[in-house]
Design a protein around this motif. Structure first.
Motif, short mmCIF file in Angstrom:
data_model
loop_
_atom_site.label_atom_id
_atom_site.label_comp_id
_atom_site.label_asym_id
_atom_site.label_seq_id
_atom_site.Cartn_x
_atom_site.Cartn_y
_atom_site.Cartn_z
N TYR A 233 0.83 -1.05 0.06
CA TYR A 233 0.02 -0.08 -0.19
C TYR A 233 1.02 1.20 0.10
O TYR A 233 0.54 2.43 -0.59
CB TYR A 233 -1.07 -0.06 1.32
N ILE A 234 1.98 1.33 0.75
CA ILE A 234 2.72 2.33 0.94
C ILE A 234 3.50 2.89 -0.17
O ILE A 234 3.91 3.85 -0.51
CB ILE A 234 3.80 2.37 2.23
N ARG A 235 3.70 1.73 -1.16
CA ARG A 235 4.67 1.86 -2.48
C ARG A 235 5.98 2.18 -2.24
O ARG A 235 6.33 3.32 -2.73
CB ARG A 235 3.62 3.02 -3.38
N TYR A 236 6.75 1.74 -1.47
CA TYR A 236 8.16 1.97 -1.63
C TYR A 236 8.69 1.73 -2.67
O TYR A 236 8.45 0.76 -3.35
CB TYR A 236 8.97 0.97 -0.48
N PRO A 237 9.79 2.45 -3.25
CA PRO A 237 10.37 2.20 -4.60
C PRO A 237 10.90 1.07 -4.64
O PRO A 237 11.71 0.65 -3.43
CB PRO A 237 11.21 3.49 -4.47
N ILE A 238 10.99 0.15 -5.57
CA ILE A 238 11.41 -1.10 -5.75
C ILE A 238 10.97 -2.04 -4.80
O ILE A 238 10.38 -3.09 -5.24
CB ILE A 238 12.91 -1.19 -5.67
N VAL A 239 11.01 -1.74 -3.66
CA VAL A 239 10.71 -2.93 -2.48
C VAL A 239 8.99 -3.50 -2.62
O VAL A 239 8.78 -4.60 -2.74
CB VAL A 239 10.66 -2.42 -1.25
N SER A 240 8.35 -2.46 -2.85
CA SER A 240 6.85 -2.40 -3.02
C SER A 240 6.63 -3.21 -4.48
O SER A 240 5.64 -4.37 -4.35
CB SER A 240 6.05 -1.35 -3.11
#
Length: 217
Positions: free
Chosen positions: A46-53
């Motif tokens: 949901y948070i949309r961390y770059p790359i990680v999400s």
């Protein structure tokens, strides 16, 4: 009718109850572990961390679209090829936790997204940090929306424990097979007993969830 009377001896019934205990043990542990992991993965998506999400999203989608039976097979028969050996109970819990974590992650992500975006804006406007707004404002509202699909998923998990019969886990289905394997006349009585026991467990869970949903509401 004689086959029913003969099949439902105390010895057979106790044998089934021991299998039911294994079914509940696998289910409860898998539900607890997958809820923790699924909540974390759902928030990360949901948070949309770059790359990680993005990576988490790919992994979750991959696991969600695999048959649970394949994961059970891989955990019990595949992992020993690389030196990771598990007993049937541990293998079943591991496979189901991985599968359910992916399913719950999607439920959590969808539940959070269903909350109006203005709620977070209001939380930030009142001085809360992003994480405080997520914890105290967004997640409590999302929980109410998540309860029905989560309960359905948990009920499916309880029924899916029967798949672990394939790796000789002595759960409810496996023990019923042993009983009617000794006498084919017990086949129908055992199916009836399985239906009743699964229904009682799953219906009890749905009642608890219904009360929880009303309380949260």
């Amino acid at each position: 009718m004689n086959s029913f009377a003969e099949a439902y001896t105390w010895i057979n019934f106790r044998f089934l109850l021991e299998g039911l205990w294994v079914t509940l043990e696998v289910s409860v542990i898998s539900i607890i572990l997958s809820s923790i992991v699924g909540l974390f993965l759902g928030i990360v998506r949901y948070i949309r961390y770059p790359i990680v999400s993005g990576v988490v999203g790919i992994i979750v989608d991959l696991i969600r679209n695999l048959p649970l039976l394949l994961l059970i097979f891989f955990t019990y028969f595949g992992l020993p090829k690389i030196g990771i050996r598990m007993d049937p109970l541990t293998a079943a819990i591991t496979a189901m936790t991985v599968f359910e974590s992916a399913m719950i992650a999607e439920i959590v992500r969808s539940g959070i997204q269903a909350v109006d975006t203005g709620q977070m804006e209001g939380a930030r406007a009142n001085g809360l940090t992003y994480w405080e707004g997520l914890r105290y404002i967004i997640l409590p509202q999302a929980l109410k929306k998540m309860i029905p699909p989560l309960v359905s998923q948990f009920i499916s998990l309880i029924k899916d424990t029967s798949l672990a019969t394939i790796i000789v886990l002595p759960e409810l289905m496996y023990r019923a097979q042993i009983i009617y394997g000794q006498n084919t006349r017990y086949l129908i009585p055992m199916f009836v007993a399985l239906a009743v026991l699964y229904f009682v467990v799953c219906y009890a869970l749905s009642l608890v969830a219904s009360r929880l949903e009303k309380r949260v509401g």
